[in-house]
Scaffold this active site. Structure first.
Site, PDB file in Angstrom:
ATOM      1  N   THR A   1       0.876  -1.181   0.000  1.00 14.82           N
ATOM      2  CA  THR A   1       0.000   0.000   0.000  1.00 14.82           C
ATOM      3  C   THR A   1       0.907   1.222   0.000  1.00 14.82           C
ATOM      4  OG1 THR A   1      -0.094  -0.211   2.416  1.00 14.82           O
ATOM      5  CG2 THR A   1      -1.971  -1.034   1.188  1.00 14.82           C
TER       6      THR A   1
ATOM      7  N   LYS B   1      -2.655   0.439  14.470  1.00 17.43           N
ATOM      8  CA  LYS B   1      -1.391   0.195  13.784  1.00 17.43           C
ATOM      9  C   LYS B   1      -0.714   1.513  13.419  1.00 17.43           C
ATOM     10  CE  LYS B   1       1.746  -1.615  11.133  1.00 17.43           C
ATOM     11  NZ  LYS B   1       2.950  -2.197  11.611  1.00 17.43           N
TER      12      LYS B   1
ATOM     13  N   ALA C   1      -1.269   4.392  14.770  1.00 12.81           N
ATOM     14  CA  ALA C   1      -0.940   5.100  16.010  1.00 12.81           C
ATOM     15  C   ALA C   1       0.338   4.543  16.632  1.00 12.81           C
ATOM     16  CB  ALA C   1      -2.098   4.996  16.997  1.00 12.81           C
TER      17      ALA C   1
ATOM     18  N   CYS D   1       7.659   1.610   7.086  1.00 13.91           N
ATOM     19  CA  CYS D   1       6.367   1.972   7.687  1.00 13.91           C
ATOM     20  C   CYS D   1       6.287   3.338   8.335  1.00 13.91           C
ATOM     21  CB  CYS D   1       5.966   0.935   8.728  1.00 13.91           C
ATOM     22  SG  CYS D   1       5.523  -0.629   7.979  1.00 13.91           S
ATOM     23  N   PHE D   2       7.321   3.739   9.056  1.00 15.03           N
ATOM     24  CA  PHE D   2       7.158   4.927   9.899  1.00 15.03           C
ATOM     25  C   PHE D   2       6.703   6.152   9.114  1.00 15.03           C
ATOM     26  CE2 PHE D   2       9.970   3.727  13.797  1.00 15.03           C
ATOM     27  CZ  PHE D   2       9.078   2.717  14.076  1.00 15.03           C
TER      28      PHE D   2
END
EC number: 1.1.1.22
Length: 480
Positions: free
Chosen positions: A88, A216, A218, A272-273
């Site tokens: 994504t 997730k 958060a 991700c971060f």
């Protein structure tokens, strides 16, 4: 026999399914992907990702109750539970560009599931997705269902690379979000019964769909925020002569705060971060909450500031020019014990130095030359799209060479930057490195791994993030 199928054989799908297979011998698990080369790698001795302990788990059950296949439709058709673990990425154009998640791959997976299914299924969202994705997916499935019933669950992953297998064997928590209807609750129980074969009941949390999706984002935002907080303090420590390691240690002894994720560094990276925070920012903006959006944006701004500050420090220390000087880069992965370079701070640092015409010699024990060249020639966010949509042969960056040991990288260099905290960098023979470098010889430690005092005794000029500055660095022109 329960059959599970996972669409997407990447960093999440591969390890997660391997652990389910090893812990639940009575469940048949198939991991499917349209990439032939990736599936071939999962079926070979050389797995497509490096993760301590993964090899053993895969080899234990591959061919027994764990299968890797490109026959996506067959396995989806047969499955009772379908995990969707596709990329994504952040959108690069159109509405929400640079912030919103691109759900193209997710949507096509959902349509394919609706097309091939002939029996009721539980569809589990495993990718990190924006809040309310489950609702959108639910609509696609129900409008194309031909009378088949689908239940959507959100089951976000909380793996840390380098420790993914341990995280899967002994998770802090497993989060399952579903509809608050009898059917939704039944689906939650079905997935819970898979995890409960090795995870204690009290660690399996059940919530509604939105809570699971938002938890997730958060969690990652809170973790990244801690890093940016300590990195912001590191700049102040350098300015005042404080030592960030002493400050973060004393802060971390407060039991309400705790010691984890308080290491100052050149910046955070990983897949991700940044992506999750941008997503959070976008969701806040879409829901009319600009103040909340601004608050989370600062976490990324400080991270970018930290990387720029590091580059400026390197250039200003070396007489304000690195043009045609050889600079060794030790470490390219975003953290130790992984070969993953997604959003690694090394990319921005290297590009900053290349912008000043430096010659870079890069060494990382796990990252290939092809990957480094690709990362340095790619546009922002490209990395998160499937490989066949990325620029094919990367135009090699002329002033970059990739070498296979630290001594080769540092030979004749003016400066050395440590950008990943690989353990081996702590035990290098720095005397030997010093003898083979140009003088004055600089070390810029972006991960606080070396003993700065020892290096100064050898003769290096040392910059450590958030530590009192060398007299040399104090005299240099101030930072831009």
């Amino acid at each position: 026999m329960v059959k599970i199928c996972c669409i997407g054989a990447g960093y999440v799908g591969g390890p997660t399914m391997a652990v389910i297979a090893v812990k639940c011998p009575s469940i048949e698990v198939a991991v499917v992907d349209i990439s032939k080369s990736r599936i071939a790698a999962w079926n070979s001795d050389q797995l497509p990702i490096y993760e301590p302990g993964l090899d053993g788990v895969v080899k234990q059950c591959r061919g027994k109750n764990l299968f890797f296949s490109t026959d996506v439709e067959k396995h989806v058709f047969e499955a009772d539970i379908v995990f969707v673990s596709v990329n994504t990425p952040t959108k690069t154009q159109g509405l929400g560009a640079g912030k919103a998640a691109d759900l193209t791959y997710w949507e096509s997976a959902a349509r394919m599931i609706a097309d091939v299914s002939k029996s009721d299924k539980i569809v589990v969202e495993k990718s990190t997705v924006p809040v309310k994705t489950a609702e959108a997916i639910e609509k696609i499935l129900t409008h194309n269902s031909k009378g088949i019933k689908f239940q959507i669950l959100s089951n976000p992953e909380f793996l840390a690379e380098g420790t993914a297998i341990q995280d899967l064997f002994k998770p802090d928590r497993v989060l399952i979000g579903g509809r608050e209807t009898p059917e939704g609750q039944k689906a939650i129980q079905a997935l819970k019964s898979v995890y409960s074969q090795w995870v204690p009941e009290e660690r399996i949390l059940t919530t509604n769909l939105w809570s699971a999706e938002l938890s997730k984002l958060a969690a990652n935002a809170f973790l990244a925020q801690r890093i940016s907080s300590v990195n912001a303090m590191s700049a102040l420590c350098e300015a005042t002569g404080a030592n960030v390691q002493q400050v973060s240690y004393s802060v971390g002894t407060d039991s309400r705060i705790g010691p984890k994720f308080l290491n100052a560094s050149v910046g955070f990276g990983g897949s991700c971060f940044q992506k999750d925070i941008l997503n959070l920012v976008y969701i806040c903006e879409c829901n009319g909450l600009p103040e909340v959006a601004e608050y989370w944006k600062q976490v990324i701004k400080i991270n970018d500031y930290q990387k720029n500050r590091f580059v400026n420090r390197v250039v200003s220390s070396m007489f304000n020019t690195v043009s045609n000087k050889k600079i060794a880069i030790l470490g390219f992965a975003f953290k130790k014990d992984t070969g993953d370079t997604r959003e690694t701070p090394a990319i921005d640092v290297c590009q900053g130095l290349l912008g000043d015409k430096a010659n870079l010699s890069i060494y990382d024990p796990q990252v290939t030359e092809d990957q480094i060249q690709r990362d340095l020639s790619m546009n922002k966010f490209d990395w998160d799209h499937p490989i066949h949509l990325q620029p094919t042969s990367p135009t090699t960056v002329k002033k970059v060479s990739v070498v296979w040991d630290a001594y080769e990288a540092t030979k004749d260099a003016h400066g050395l930057c440590i950008l990943t905290e690989w353990d081996e960098f702590k035990t290098l023979d720095y005397q030997k490195i010093f003898d083979n470098m140009q003088k004055p010889a600089f070390v810029f430690d972006g991960r606080n791994v070396v003993d700065a005092d020892k290096l100064r005794e050898i003769g290096f000029i040392v910059y450590s993030i958030g530590k009192p500055l060398d007299p040399w660095l104090k005299d240099m022109p101030s930072m831009a």
